[in-house]
Motif scaffolding. Structure first.
Motif, short mmCIF file in Angstrom:
data_model
loop_
_atom_site.label_atom_id
_atom_site.label_comp_id
_atom_site.label_asym_id
_atom_site.label_seq_id
_atom_site.Cartn_x
_atom_site.Cartn_y
_atom_site.Cartn_z
N GLU A 228 -97.08 6.39 121.75
CA GLU A 228 -96.70 4.98 121.77
C GLU A 228 -97.12 4.29 120.47
N GLY A 229 -98.27 4.69 119.92
CA GLY A 229 -98.72 4.10 118.67
C GLY A 229 -97.75 4.38 117.53
N LEU A 230 -97.21 5.61 117.47
CA LEU A 230 -96.24 5.95 116.44
C LEU A 230 -94.95 5.17 116.64
N ALA A 231 -94.50 5.07 117.89
CA ALA A 231 -93.27 4.31 118.18
C ALA A 231 -93.43 2.85 117.76
N ARG A 232 -94.58 2.28 118.07
CA ARG A 232 -94.83 0.88 117.71
C ARG A 232 -94.87 0.71 116.19
N TRP A 233 -95.52 1.65 115.50
CA TRP A 233 -95.65 1.59 114.05
C TRP A 233 -94.27 1.68 113.38
N LEU A 234 -93.42 2.58 113.85
CA LEU A 234 -92.08 2.73 113.28
C LEU A 234 -91.25 1.46 113.49
N THR A 235 -91.38 0.86 114.67
CA THR A 235 -90.60 -0.34 114.98
C THR A 235 -91.08 -1.55 114.18
N GLU A 236 -92.39 -1.78 114.19
CA GLU A 236 -92.94 -2.96 113.52
C GLU A 236 -92.70 -2.93 112.02
N ASN A 237 -92.69 -1.74 111.44
CA ASN A 237 -92.51 -1.63 109.99
C ASN A 237 -91.06 -1.38 109.58
N GLU A 238 -90.16 -1.33 110.55
CA GLU A 238 -88.74 -1.15 110.30
C GLU A 238 -88.47 0.05 109.39
N VAL A 239 -89.12 1.17 109.75
CA VAL A 239 -88.96 2.40 108.97
C VAL A 239 -87.54 2.92 109.14
N GLU A 240 -86.91 3.25 108.02
CA GLU A 240 -85.53 3.75 108.04
C GLU A 240 -85.45 5.27 107.93
N VAL A 241 -86.38 5.87 107.18
CA VAL A 241 -86.41 7.32 107.01
C VAL A 241 -87.82 7.80 107.38
N LEU A 242 -87.90 8.67 108.38
CA LEU A 242 -89.18 9.20 108.85
C LEU A 242 -89.32 10.64 108.41
N HIS A 243 -90.42 10.94 107.70
CA HIS A 243 -90.79 12.31 107.36
C HIS A 243 -92.00 12.69 108.23
N CYS A 244 -91.96 13.82 108.89
CA CYS A 244 -93.15 14.29 109.60
C CYS A 244 -92.94 15.73 110.05
N VAL A 245 -93.98 16.32 110.64
CA VAL A 245 -93.87 17.66 111.21
C VAL A 245 -93.37 17.53 112.65
N PRO A 246 -92.70 18.56 113.18
CA PRO A 246 -92.19 18.48 114.55
C PRO A 246 -93.27 18.18 115.59
N THR A 247 -94.49 18.68 115.39
CA THR A 247 -95.55 18.42 116.36
C THR A 247 -95.81 16.93 116.51
N LEU A 248 -95.86 16.21 115.41
CA LEU A 248 -96.06 14.76 115.47
C LEU A 248 -94.83 14.09 116.07
N PHE A 249 -93.65 14.53 115.68
CA PHE A 249 -92.40 13.99 116.22
C PHE A 249 -92.36 14.10 117.74
N ARG A 250 -92.84 15.23 118.28
CA ARG A 250 -92.78 15.44 119.73
C ARG A 250 -93.67 14.49 120.51
N THR A 251 -94.69 13.92 119.87
CA THR A 251 -95.54 12.98 120.61
C THR A 251 -94.77 11.74 121.03
#
Length: 578
Positions: A228-251
């Motif tokens: 939920e913290g990652l989802a909130r961070w992406l939304t609040e910062n209006e991130v357009e391109v996300l780079h990460c590893v699949p393990t983090l993505f799966r959370t």
């Protein structure tokens, strides 16, 4: 080498609009002009310290200062080597011995980590806190252009000492130039920065937006957000391109996502570990093809991504998600033996359009000046896309049978209920067993064994299945085999060590869910049970969600036991009046 083009592209972005936001770090916003001032300050500090050939070690916890110092090194023609200052002391000693830096950039966190460490004679320390910004001007420096002396990034080696991988800014530009064009990164585009400064992907996350006039959005000070913290961070910062590893993505699966989530997000670029068909099915089930999910592949030795694949609906139902086709100028080959069929497995070799600089010291380079043998096994599909099947060196013997661990892992991944898996040969006393560490919460052992028996020859079916909530991985996504728990896991908690009271009982239950272990004892250490950095982040997120308290990470790390965490939560709850 000539002027690194990546530096020139960043300077062009600066010239177009110095007031534009270059880096966003929480409420802090750093403009291109401010970043240029700090980069110029570092350049001045480096030019007066040591010989031009002496590398610069960057040991600071602030990503803004890492980026500014990297730009300063590039402008001064100095080799830079960023490290995470939270590395174990023994690893830092190995880095210092291999690199022998002439200058060290260290903030308070870095200076504390380096305290007592032996620096090379004459090495100077630059303090970001007292650095004086300078006016940036491409004409400041005498001579035509700074030499591209590139960078060094350290990874773990088979000998146990850090292995320094050398790379060039020319290679960084090759990737950045491709990503900007391929994914439409331009002025104002916000790109995530969730990577530790100690991995070369940090340069990807920084330079792709900075060279296009975009904004780097760095992770929060309290660590990488998950769920939920990652989802909130992406939304609040209006991130357009996300780079990460699949393990983090799966959370993100634990967040309450809807098809309307992340309105600004256009693309998710995943690298560092295998992307599974179930990942594609889940994401496309939410967003269809509106938010691209892209699989990337490339070892650090060849500088970031060298192949990519835009996932499709077909990938959601495939056996494997391919890593795709090479970037422009890159060639991928599968090295097979004479007479092998066209679709035979072989080691993947990559050829790139720029010089490869190898390793520091005497580590053997597996290739030529422009090629690298990756150690990964792969084969080409009929359509020309490449798919991977684990490591060439993942071969073990159990009861005299030679087993490729990648083959076992891929067979188990074919079961729709398996989210992740790692196979290993585990020796206890005098016997050796083939063990599968699996993330498959709803699939019984018998079903997994039957599935494996349909696809694998006798002797290749795991005899032991160990349940995990997540496979421990390093920050760059590779399996951290040293953190895998011992086979003898399903133990009953001893009566004298069992959790006591409701707080300890609940904390132990949360540990069991995250680590996939039964029988958690009150004095068990979370990290010794296999809790890696991502598992710790998930644990702190659960505690924050369930107890409504904001517990500092350091409070947990001081006593990472069930008893210690329960005590810290109880104390913090009492003080907050919850």
């Amino acid at each position: 080498m000539t002027t690194p083009t990546v530096l020139g592209r960043w300077a062009d972005s600066l010239a177009r609009n110095g007031a534009r936001c270059a880096i966003k770090s929480g409420p802090r916003k750093v403009s291109y002009g401010e970043l240029a001032g700090r980069a110029a300050g570092y350049r001045a500090a480096f030019e007066g310290a040591g010989r031009p050939t002496d590398p610069v070690l960057i040991a600071t916890a602030d990503p803004v200062e890492v980026i500014a110092a990297v730009l300063g090194c590039a402008a001064a023609g100095r080799t830079f080597a960023p490290v995470d200052p939270r590395l174990p002391a023994a690893v830092l000693d190995g880095v210092l011995a291999a690199l022998r830096p002439g200058t060290v950039v260290a903030d308070a966190v870095g200076r504390e980590a380096l305290a007592g460490r032996r620096l090379p004679d004459g090495a100077g320390i630059v303090h970001p806190e007292t650095l004086e910004p300078r006016a940036w001007s491409a004409e400041d420096r005498p001579g035509a252009a700074p030499e591209d002396r590139g960078y060094v990034y350290f990874t773990s080696g088979t000998t146990g000492r850090p292995k320094g991988i050398r790379g060039s800014l020319e290679a960084v530009h090759h990737f950045v130039d491709w990503e900007i064009a391929e994914f439409g990164i331009g002025e104002g585009t916000t790109v995530s920065q969730l990577t530790s400064p100690g991995f070369d992907a940090f340069l990807r996350d920084a330079f792709a937006p900075l060279c296009a006039g975009g904004t780097v959005c760095v992770r929060p000070d309290d660590g990488t957000p998950v769920g939920e913290g990652l989802a909130r961070w992406l939304t609040e910062n209006e991130v357009e391109v996300l780079h990460c590893v699949p393990t983090l993505f799966r959370t993100l699966r634990s967040a309450a996502l809807t098809p309307d989530s992340f309105p600004a997000l256009r693309a998710v670029l995943l690298a560092g570990e295998q992307l599974h068909p179930s990942d594609v099915a889940w994401w496309r089930g939410l967003f269809g093809g509106d938010k691209e999910l892209v699989n990337l592949y490339g070892p650090s030795e060849t500088t970031m991504t060298k192949l990519f694949h835009r996932t499709t609906e077909e990938d959601a139902h495939a056996r494997l998600v391919p890593v795709g086709r090479p970037l422009p100028g890159v060639a991928a080959r599968v090295l097979t033996g004479p007479g092998d069929p066209q679709d035979a497995l072989g080691e993947v070799e990559l050829e790139v359009p720029f010089p490869l600089l190898g390793y520091l010291g005497e580590d053997e380079w597996r290739g030529t000046a422009t090629t690298y043998r990756t150690g990964d096994l792969g084969r080409f599909r009929p359509d020309g896309t490449l798919e991977l099947f684990g490591r060439r060196d993942q071969q073990v013997k159990v009861h005299g049978v030679r087993i490729d661990l990648g083959e076992v892992e891929n067979a188990l991944r074919g079961h729709p209920g398996v989210e992740d898996v790692c196979a290993a040969a585990v020796t206890e006393d005098v016997s050796t067993a083939l063990v599968a560490y699996v993330v498959a919460p709803d699939v019984p052992d018998a079903e997994l064994r039957a599935h494996a028996a349909q696809l694998l020859a006798p002797g290749l079916v795991p005899s032991v299945f160990v349940r995990m909530a997540a496979i421990p991985r390093t920050l760059n996504g590779k399996v951290e085999r040293r953190s895998l728990p011992r086979v003898r896991l399903q133990r009953a908690a001893d009566a004298t060590r069992a959790p006591q009271g409701p707080a300890e009982t609940r904390i132990a239950a949360i540990w069991s869910e995250i680590l996939g272990l039964a029988g958690i004892n009150r004095d068990d250490d979370f990290t010794l049970l296999g809790g890696d950095s991502l598992a710790i982040a998930r644990l702190m997120d659960r505690v924050r969600h369930e107890y409504r308290v904001d517990l500092p990470l350091r409070a947990f790390l001081q006593d990472p036991t069930v008893t210690g965490l329960a005590s810290a939560v109880t104390d913090r709850t009492a003080r907050s009046g919850s």
